[in-house]
Design a protein around this motif. Sequence first.
Motif, short mmCIF file in Angstrom:
data_model
loop_
_atom_site.label_atom_id
_atom_site.label_comp_id
_atom_site.label_asym_id
_atom_site.label_seq_id
_atom_site.Cartn_x
_atom_site.Cartn_y
_atom_site.Cartn_z
N THR A 18 -25.78 -15.70 13.14
CA THR A 18 -26.92 -15.43 13.80
C THR A 18 -27.57 -16.11 14.81
O THR A 18 -27.32 -16.56 15.89
CB THR A 18 -28.03 -14.83 13.54
OG1 THR A 18 -27.21 -13.54 13.06
CG2 THR A 18 -29.17 -14.37 14.53
N THR A 43 -26.35 -17.81 19.17
CA THR A 43 -27.48 -17.68 19.84
C THR A 43 -27.08 -19.89 20.95
O THR A 43 -27.31 -19.82 22.19
CB THR A 43 -28.51 -17.90 19.55
OG1 THR A 43 -28.97 -16.20 18.86
CG2 THR A 43 -29.44 -18.05 20.67
N TRP A 85 -21.62 -12.46 18.97
CA TRP A 85 -21.89 -11.93 17.84
C TRP A 85 -21.11 -11.26 16.47
O TRP A 85 -20.69 -11.90 15.31
CB TRP A 85 -23.59 -11.69 18.57
CG TRP A 85 -23.76 -11.97 16.16
CD1 TRP A 85 -25.13 -12.02 16.43
CD2 TRP A 85 -23.82 -9.80 15.83
NE1 TRP A 85 -25.81 -12.14 14.79
CE2 TRP A 85 -24.63 -10.24 14.58
CE3 TRP A 85 -23.84 -9.11 16.24
CZ2 TRP A 85 -25.08 -9.36 13.67
CZ3 TRP A 85 -23.85 -7.96 15.00
CH2 TRP A 85 -24.78 -8.38 14.15
N GLN A 139 -20.21 -13.60 13.53
CA GLN A 139 -21.22 -13.42 12.39
C GLN A 139 -19.61 -13.00 11.22
O GLN A 139 -20.15 -14.07 9.93
CB GLN A 139 -21.82 -11.66 12.67
CG GLN A 139 -22.91 -11.49 11.46
CD GLN A 139 -23.80 -12.23 11.08
OE1 GLN A 139 -23.36 -13.80 10.47
NE2 GLN A 139 -24.60 -12.24 11.66
#
Length: 310
Positions: free
Chosen positions: A229, A233, A280, A284
């Motif tokens: 995460t 970002t 993501w 992830q």
Amino acid sequence: MSTSVESASTKPIPELTTAPAIAKPKKQPYPFWLGGVAATIAASITHPLDLTKVRLQASGDKRMIESIRKTLKTAGVRGLFDGISGTWMRQMSYSLCRFWAYDESKKYLGAGANSPAWKLALAGSMAGGIAGIVGNPAEIIMVRLQGDMAKAPEKRLNYKNCFDGLFRMTKEEGVSSLARGMGPNVLRAVLMNASQLASYDFFKAELLKTGYFEDNIICHFTASFGAGTVATTVCSPADVLKSRIMNASGPGSSSTMGAIRTALATEGPMFMFKGWVPAWTRLQPTTILIFLTLEQLKNVVDWTRSIKSE
């Protein structure tokens, strides 16, 4: 009688000798290619998501599901694995280098498992800078192979595989084309490794300090989830720019500032986070798979070494 007792009591008591402590053998370093293998396995599994992310960033597709349906409709299930050879080339150059360079950077900085976050991030940044340069050619080929089918037929490059792409790009665009998009790619690599590798080590150490976690798969999963995460970002702006510049093949299309100005004028500042959800969704599980696989590969190496030492 008393004299003999006194003389006996004044005799020096011999010192107890203890056996010298046996030095614990220094643990051997793991093979330098272990991180590259772990990343290749993870990227192969999540390739369809990475493909969708690149096409969202480099084409006019708006939604992740819409882009996947478009791929399935035009190329079938096999189309979800377009450019897989480029992914393998990228992982065995960029990822192999970044894991090796991260370990070497930590040694250079004297960083360990419980080092402060800034020191781990610095080691990750150093590794990212090196790996971003080494892996740039493979990064271009991967992006082009993945984005090709999203273009109109007359604009496609039609590379057969990663080696054909590397040969043709060098022949048709010159050796200098291998450095296309290197600025945003190195920036992304620095951000990725400072956020992903460093945050994994940091989260893992913090989890172990709580006393609720042991050094097992649950701890590795939790730490890698947080790392994925953070990395998504932090890396999104550079990732978008890298994909757009590398996917372009016309003259004068490789300017980073030109790409930023055009995107700001037409899409606004939020273009930097375009494709965040698929990024993501892809990064992830990739991050989780990379670190879980890497930890298991390390266990296998430890096991084989213990067998040989017996």
